[in-house]
Design an enzyme around this catalytic site. Structure first.
Site, mmCIF file in Angstrom:
data_model
loop_
_atom_site.group_PDB
_atom_site.id
_atom_site.type_symbol
_atom_site.label_atom_id
_atom_site.label_comp_id
_atom_site.label_asym_id
_atom_site.label_seq_id
_atom_site.Cartn_x
_atom_site.Cartn_y
_atom_site.Cartn_z
ATOM 1 N N ASP A 146 0.801 -1.237 0.000
ATOM 2 C CA ASP A 146 0.000 0.000 0.000
ATOM 3 C C ASP A 146 0.832 1.285 0.000
ATOM 4 O O ASP A 146 0.296 2.353 0.270
ATOM 5 C CB ASP A 146 -1.006 0.000 1.169
ATOM 6 C CG ASP A 146 -0.394 0.478 2.467
ATOM 7 O OD1 ASP A 146 0.830 0.371 2.639
ATOM 8 O OD2 ASP A 146 -1.158 0.982 3.327
ATOM 9 N N GLU A 383 4.866 -9.800 5.589
ATOM 10 C CA GLU A 383 3.549 -10.374 5.310
ATOM 11 C C GLU A 383 3.505 -11.221 4.047
ATOM 12 O O GLU A 383 2.667 -10.989 3.168
ATOM 13 C CB GLU A 383 2.485 -9.269 5.252
ATOM 14 C CG GLU A 383 2.377 -8.504 6.555
ATOM 15 C CD GLU A 383 1.158 -7.588 6.632
ATOM 16 O OE1 GLU A 383 0.472 -7.418 5.605
ATOM 17 O OE2 GLU A 383 0.889 -7.073 7.732
ATOM 18 N N TYR A 439 -9.020 -3.328 11.124
ATOM 19 C CA TYR A 439 -9.570 -4.012 9.937
ATOM 20 C C TYR A 439 -10.649 -5.027 10.319
ATOM 21 O O TYR A 439 -11.497 -5.364 9.503
ATOM 22 C CB TYR A 439 -8.452 -4.696 9.143
ATOM 23 C CG TYR A 439 -7.554 -3.709 8.424
ATOM 24 C CD1 TYR A 439 -8.075 -2.829 7.476
ATOM 25 C CD2 TYR A 439 -6.202 -3.648 8.697
ATOM 26 C CE1 TYR A 439 -7.262 -1.916 6.825
ATOM 27 C CE2 TYR A 439 -5.378 -2.740 8.044
ATOM 28 C CZ TYR A 439 -5.920 -1.867 7.107
ATOM 29 O OH TYR A 439 -5.114 -0.961 6.468
ATOM 30 N N GLU A 472 3.765 -4.569 13.806
ATOM 31 C CA GLU A 472 2.808 -3.552 13.343
ATOM 32 C C GLU A 472 1.546 -3.631 14.173
ATOM 33 O O GLU A 472 1.011 -4.712 14.396
ATOM 34 C CB GLU A 472 2.416 -3.766 11.864
ATOM 35 C CG GLU A 472 3.476 -3.366 10.879
ATOM 36 C CD GLU A 472 3.032 -3.525 9.417
ATOM 37 O OE1 GLU A 472 1.813 -3.434 9.130
ATOM 38 O OE2 GLU A 472 3.907 -3.750 8.574
ATOM 39 N N TRP A 517 2.576 1.079 13.886
ATOM 40 C CA TRP A 517 2.457 1.404 12.461
ATOM 41 C C TRP A 517 1.654 2.680 12.330
ATOM 42 O O TRP A 517 0.502 2.687 12.693
ATOM 43 C CB TRP A 517 1.759 0.265 11.690
ATOM 44 C CG TRP A 517 1.833 0.478 10.207
ATOM 45 C CD1 TRP A 517 0.840 0.928 9.397
ATOM 46 C CD2 TRP A 517 2.978 0.252 9.382
ATOM 47 N NE1 TRP A 517 1.295 1.017 8.111
ATOM 48 C CE2 TRP A 517 2.608 0.610 8.074
ATOM 49 C CE3 TRP A 517 4.284 -0.188 9.615
ATOM 50 C CZ2 TRP A 517 3.499 0.534 6.994
ATOM 51 C CZ3 TRP A 517 5.142 -0.276 8.561
ATOM 52 C CH2 TRP A 517 4.740 0.083 7.255
HETATM 53 C C1 GCB Z 1 0.074 -3.966 6.819
HETATM 54 C C2 GCB Z 1 1.254 -3.741 5.936
HETATM 55 C C3 GCB Z 1 1.588 -2.273 5.793
HETATM 56 C C4 GCB Z 1 0.309 -1.466 5.603
HETATM 57 C C5 GCB Z 1 -0.545 -1.644 6.837
HETATM 58 C C6 GCB Z 1 -1.880 -0.895 6.742
HETATM 59 O O1 GCB Z 1 -0.153 -5.018 7.335
HETATM 60 O O2 GCB Z 1 2.389 -4.459 6.358
HETATM 61 O O3 GCB Z 1 2.453 -2.126 4.702
HETATM 62 O O4 GCB Z 1 0.562 -0.132 5.361
HETATM 63 O O5 GCB Z 1 -0.835 -2.983 7.014
HETATM 64 O O6 GCB Z 1 -1.958 0.231 7.188
HETATM 65 O O7 GCB Z 1 -2.823 -1.460 6.189
#
Ligand code: GCB
Length: 560
Positions: A146, A383, A439, A472, A517
């Site tokens: 992303d 991932e 999510y 994360e 994250w």
């Molecule tokens: C994840 C990915 C990361 C994304 C993040 C998100 O699991 O490793 O690259 O930016 O989620 O914010 O969805």
């Protein structure tokens, strides 16, 4: 990283640039020269002109510069610290080679240099993303990750000069008790001497030694030094000279720190003491510059990281620039150095050609950064969709490949498939990316926290000899969006999410690391669930703090 003391001509500045959507440049002879617009190097092309913003494909760069006469007789090397994704280079109209991959340094031998005269370098860069690229994707929007897929020459370029015999590789291993091992490789077949000198910050020599070599030599010793630590990141300069009959033919300089990092079943240890890894996943992303963090932004980031009581980050999802990691060495921040293998799917695990390419990029990454005290662990992938048996074989091969080039550092990969992951437990520690309460369980942070704590308890029961790091966790915090009570996307929700994860996960003794994250908002491909940016940063893209920052500073202070 080897810091050059060799003669150099820096090539940062305003170059000429021309997109080539039809890929006609080569047949039209653009490698000899072309008319283009101005562009700045180093930086991505995308945000330097609105017309180039969404552009993915072939583009040409050109730069004319003078090479002093005093360098004549020396061998010239053109060094790119990072350009991509595919790069081909011409020098004064002659092809000198190319490279695949955006995030590792490469050097090309230059023939046909005009000393005391003007020279022209022309570079063809192709950032077309394909399912067998590293990382994989299909064009600018259908990436398997992303973060925005920038293109261009996004790290410094320079010309470096050597004599015929030169030092080609250097591997320095240290421990906090003063153990020092230096392995030096040269291209020189005839007998020569390698002289080592270790110099402290005051300029005093604390150790020196001269050994004979015929191409490869290893020196082991114990020296009286101060250790490198998070509180006192003491660095020394190691000068390595190649001498033939007493005459100096080459010199390289490396900054080294003496430290020991280990993973034990009970956790992570720096210089023999247990350490809780607290910090962030980051990105190299900044307005206008694209995938290139300007020096002042880096300096500010490191001051903020220290101020917020972070002690580590992961180079999600690709190895960062030399400058970026130099500051980690200087500031005393531990780094998990991640390979650009993000978004791997089942098809990749079965593909031997892809495995070979993955190993090649990992070799480049490890060789480039394995002398850094800040780099304490490697992550071979982010991932991977490792729910098939082939993934275990594939990731296992990558992990042993890393250990064959650098046996001194632990290796992990980060998992989002958790207990379904066929490769979990392969690494020296278990790294989990978790978004329960974002999510899934959206809007219900407590339900999310209940799930993540249940997950780590189960993972620990299955792999009791592996410490766990959550690499994360986080929620979007749309800058300036406030709501009482905290609802998804508000800064309040982001703050509460991070707080509750840290409070509950840090109660588990086997969770030994928490990386939020993300450090800062970063640009993404166009998505229905992203407003240009991923806003899980606790700082905005231009580094203004969100609500969560104050809470994190306090919570991190309490984590030991
Ligand atoms: C994840 C990915 C990361 C994304 C993040 C998100 O699991 O490793 O690259 O930016 O989620 O914010 O969805």
């Amino acid at each position: 990283m080897v810091v050059g003391v060799r003669p150099r001509v820096e090539l940062s500045g305003f170059w000429r640039f021309k997109p080539d959507p039809g890929d006609v440049g080569e047949s039209s002879g653009w490698f000899r020269g072309f008319d283009g617009d101005l562009i700045y190097v180093p930086a991505s092309w995308n945000e330097q002109n609105p017309d180039w913003d969404g552009y993915g494909g072939v583009a040409w760069y050109q730069y004319d510069f003078h090479i002093p006469r005093e360098f004549s007789g020396l061998t010239a090397w053109l060094v790119f610290e990072g350009a991509g994704y595919l790069t081909r280079v011409w020098f004064n109209g002659l092809s000198i080679g190319g490279h695949e991959g955006s995030f590792t340094q490469f050097r090309l031998r230059v023939n046909g240099v005009r000393f005391g005269d003007w020279n022209r370098v022309v570079v063809k860069v192709d950032n077309t993303l394909k399912p067998d690229s590293i990382p994989p994707g299909e064009g600018m929007i259908s990436t398997y990750f992303d973060f925005y897929h920038y293109g261009g020459i996004h790290r410094p370029v320079y010309l470096e000069f050597t004599r015929e015999c030169f030092i080609s590789d250097l591997f320095v291993t240290t421990r906090h008790d003063g153990y020092l091992k230096v392995e030096v490789e040269s291209n020189c077949g005839k007998t020569h001497n390698i002289a080592l000198e270790l110099i402290d910050s005051g300029g005093s020599t604390v150790y020196s030694r001269v050994v004979e070599s015929r191409g490869l030599v290893a020196v082991e010793d114990r020296v009286k030094v101060e250790p490198w630590s998070i509180e006192h990141p003491v660095l020394y300069r190691l000068a390595v000279k190649l001498l033939i009959n007493g005459e100096e033919h080459d010199e390289v300089m490396e900054r080294v720190g003496f430290r020991t990092f280990e993973v034990r079943p009970s956790g992570f240890y720096l210089n023999g003491e247990s350490i809780f890894l607290k910090g962030f996943g980051r990105h190299e992303d900044f307005p206008i510059f694209g995938r290139s963090l300007p020096g002042p932004v880096l300096v500010r980031d490191f001051h903020e990281l220290k101020g917020i009581n972070a002690n580590s980050f992961r180079t999600s999802h690709y190895p960062y620039s030399n400058q970026h990691l130099d500051l980690a060495d200087e500031f005393g921040i531990l780094v998990i150095l991640e390979a650009p293998l993000v978004g791997l799917r089942e098809q990749h695990f079965k593909d031997q050609a892809y495995l070979a390419k993955a190993k090649a990029v990992i070799s480049e990454m490890v060789r480039q950064h394995r002398n850094r005290p800040s780099v304490v662990m490697y992550s071979v992938a982010n991932e991977p969709n490792s729910i098939v048996d082939e993934a275990r074989v594939f990731l296992g091969e990558l992990i042993s490949h890393v250990k064959s080039i650098d046996p001194t550092r632990p290796v992990i990969y980060t998992s989002h498939r958790h207990l379904e992951d066929k490769a979990l437990g392969l690494g020296d520690a278990i790294a989990l990316n978790t978004y329960f309460g974002w999510y899934s369980e959206t809007g219900d942070i407590e339900a999310g926290v209940a799930r993540v704590t249940k997950l780590v308890d189960e993972v620990h029961a299955r792999y009791p000899d592996r410490p766990i790091i959550i690499t994360e966790f986080g929620a979007e915090g749309y800058p300036g969006l406030h709501h009482d009570p905290p609802v998804a996307w508000s800064e309040e929700y982001q703050e509460l999410f991070i707080r509750r994860y840290i409070e509950e996960l840090s109660k588990r003794p086997y969770v030994r690391g928490l990386h939020i994250w993300n450090y800062a908002d970063f640009r993404t491909p166009q998505r229905v669930y992203r407003v240009i940016l991923n806003t899980k940063g606790v700082f905005t893209r231009d580094r203004r703090p969100k609500l969560a920052v104050r809470a994190i500073r306090e919570l991190f202070a309490g984590l030991r």
